[in-house]
Each structure stands twice: as structure tokens, then as C-alpha cells.
Write an enzyme that holds these catalytic residues in place. Sequence first.
Site, short mmCIF file in Angstrom:
data_model
loop_
_atom_site.label_atom_id
_atom_site.label_comp_id
_atom_site.label_asym_id
_atom_site.label_seq_id
_atom_site.Cartn_x
_atom_site.Cartn_y
_atom_site.Cartn_z
N TYR A 83 -4.45 3.58 8.14
CA TYR A 83 -5.78 3.01 8.36
C TYR A 83 -6.30 3.39 9.74
O TYR A 83 -6.17 4.55 10.15
CB TYR A 83 -5.75 1.49 8.14
CG TYR A 83 -5.01 1.16 6.88
CD1 TYR A 83 -5.51 1.55 5.65
CD2 TYR A 83 -3.77 0.52 6.91
CE1 TYR A 83 -4.81 1.30 4.48
CE2 TYR A 83 -3.07 0.27 5.75
CZ TYR A 83 -3.59 0.67 4.54
OH TYR A 83 -2.89 0.44 3.40
N LYS A 129 0.39 3.35 -3.00
CA LYS A 129 -0.81 4.19 -3.18
C LYS A 129 -0.49 5.68 -3.13
O LYS A 129 -1.23 6.50 -3.65
CB LYS A 129 -1.86 3.80 -2.13
CG LYS A 129 -2.34 2.36 -2.31
CD LYS A 129 -3.21 1.86 -1.17
CE LYS A 129 -3.59 0.39 -1.37
NZ LYS A 129 -4.36 -0.15 -0.23
N SER A 156 0.80 -1.24 0.00
CA SER A 156 0.00 0.00 0.00
C SER A 156 0.82 1.28 0.00
O SER A 156 0.25 2.36 -0.18
CB SER A 156 -0.95 0.01 1.20
OG SER A 156 -1.98 -0.92 0.99
N TYR A 203 -3.93 -2.81 -10.01
CA TYR A 203 -3.74 -2.58 -8.57
C TYR A 203 -2.80 -3.62 -7.96
O TYR A 203 -1.85 -3.28 -7.25
CB TYR A 203 -5.12 -2.62 -7.90
CG TYR A 203 -5.11 -2.63 -6.40
CD1 TYR A 203 -4.96 -1.44 -5.68
CD2 TYR A 203 -5.27 -3.82 -5.68
CE1 TYR A 203 -4.95 -1.45 -4.29
CE2 TYR A 203 -5.26 -3.83 -4.31
CZ TYR A 203 -5.11 -2.66 -3.61
OH TYR A 203 -5.09 -2.67 -2.23
N VAL A 238 1.24 -3.65 3.84
CA VAL A 238 1.27 -4.95 4.54
C VAL A 238 2.54 -5.76 4.28
O VAL A 238 2.72 -6.81 4.88
CB VAL A 238 0.05 -5.85 4.27
CG1 VAL A 238 -1.21 -5.34 4.91
CG2 VAL A 238 -0.14 -6.12 2.80
#
Length: 311
Positions: A245, A69, A66, A193, A263
Site C-alpha cells: 500500500y 490477493k 491480503s 473476497y 493485516v
Amino acid sequence: MTAADIETVLADIAAEMAARPDRGEVATYIPQLAKVDVDQFGIAVAMNDGQLIASGDADIPFSIQSVSKVFTLTLALGKIGDTLWKRVGREPSGNPFNSIVQLEHEHGIPRNPFINAGAVVVTDVVLAGHEPREAIGEILRFIQFLADDETIYIDREVAASEQATGYRNVALANYMRSFGNITHAPELSLGVYYHHCAIAMSCRQLALAGRFLAHGGRHPATGHSVVSAERARRICALMLTCGHYDGSGDFAFRVGIPGKSGVGGGILGVVPGEASVAVWSPGLNSSGNSQLGSIALEKLAKAMNWSIFAA
Ligand code: GLN
């Protein structure tokens, strides 16, 4: 602090992290990530004056997941500008990264670009007008350019591993497609993705790739403007509020700088005007953020007196 002082700080942190028993758990829901050795720890700091200082396993490539992103968000904003915010929100979710519940209440508009649903929308924007393989190439080349390193690659085994098991992301993408917030066949947007999440980088490379955010949007090696200074600030604001998050508040409290986790156990931290920092340790805490990476950044920020809240 001199370069020698920073080297000592990083070496001390790396030595302490190497000895810690509380390393968290590697992600197992992506089978390839479950194979990674939990005992690794690396850290790298790209100072705005051009120095690059590293310690521990800072040259071992890991799956950035991530953290990618941040780069896809930058590309999507470059492509469609602020109209992106019609399709994705800018609020912390307070939920796990792969949560489904909120999407129903919010009619398929994900809370922010860093939770999985929001990131898949961002990827869908990057994909528009391209074949999936071109979009994947564009993302990879952008990261290579930011890091000044053409050896950065996509770990195809990690991408395939997630593609084979990503049922939750399939559900999120299909659900958003039903609201028209995914514009391609969901498997195409997800394919892109998974591939950008599977980009492999070392701490050294990741710290270099993050420099533009610490430099007011400029790529320091070429002076090229990657984004405007205002946009760089806003990307950093989203990293601070949403980058970890439902652990984002705790990260801001403990570390006090914008950060984005993945992760794979990596975290990219930005100290605007000072430095770009990458840490990696594959064991995760209960929010899916690197256990030792977060602790290491907390120690580094304290030792360097780095905080966006410092008076
Ligand atoms: N590729 C991962 C997923 O979609 C990214 C999640 C993460 O790094 N938090 O589940």
C-alpha cells in the site's frame, strides 16, 4: 550459504524479534483479528534448491488476509489474461488499502489489484461463471496445490467477523458496481473476497505456496507451469510497487524484494531465482503492514545479500 548458516540467520532474527518491545498494533477493525496475541513471530524460507528452513512460530496458522490477493490475481490472469487491466490499474496508490477517494476520480477503476477495491474486482473475475462456494473452493484448492498441503483451511470465524463489519468494503464494492466494474451482486463478490482473505496458513505453508514466483512461474514439486515466466515477473513487479500500500516505497527501499502484506501480520516475499519467504508477526505499523515482519525481512535480505537491485 549452507543450510546450517541460513538456520543460524533465521534463529538469530527470530530471537531478536521475540525480544523487541516495538511490536505494532494488531488490526482491530476485524474483531477476530483483534484477539490474536501480538507476541508471536515466525519466519520460513523455501529455497529454490528445495530446502525449507524456519524459525519461531513458523507452524502456527494465521489469517493471510491480503496476501491471498497474490493468488487470486494469478487465478484471474489465468482466466481472462491481460483484459484484466481494463478493469484494474497497475500503479501504486499512495493511499491506504481501503481508501475510497481515488475511486471517484478514476471512475471506479481501482489503481492496482492489491488495494481492497482492486482485489474485489479481481475476486469478481474469479467468481464469473461459478457459484460463490465453487469460487471459494477453487481459490483454496489452488493455494493447497501450490503449497502441496491439503490441510490449509478457511477460518470461517474470521470470514464471518469481517462480513459482519466490512462496511467500508461494501461501500467500495457498491461504488464500483455503479460503474459496472463489479458484475455480480456486490455481496456475492465480497462474500468470496472475505473467505479468501480468511484463509489460514503458517509461515512454512505460505513460503511453499510462493515458490512458483521464485521459480519463474513453475510449481517446483511437479514442474507444472502455473504462469509463464513473464507473468511471474509481472506479478512480482506489482508486489514490489503495490504490495505494501502506501508503505510500498519504503519496503522496496529497505528490503529490496517483491513482497505482499496482509493485516493478519503476514508478508510473502519473493527473491526471484533464490527463494520464497514468509514472515508473520500480527502487530502492524501505521500503513497496516507487519511491524516486525518488515524489520525481519530487512535483516534477512541484508544477511543473505538478497535484493532485486543487487549488481
Ligand atoms: N480483508 C481485509 C480487508 O478487506 C484485507 C486488508 C488487508 O489485509 N490489508 O480489509
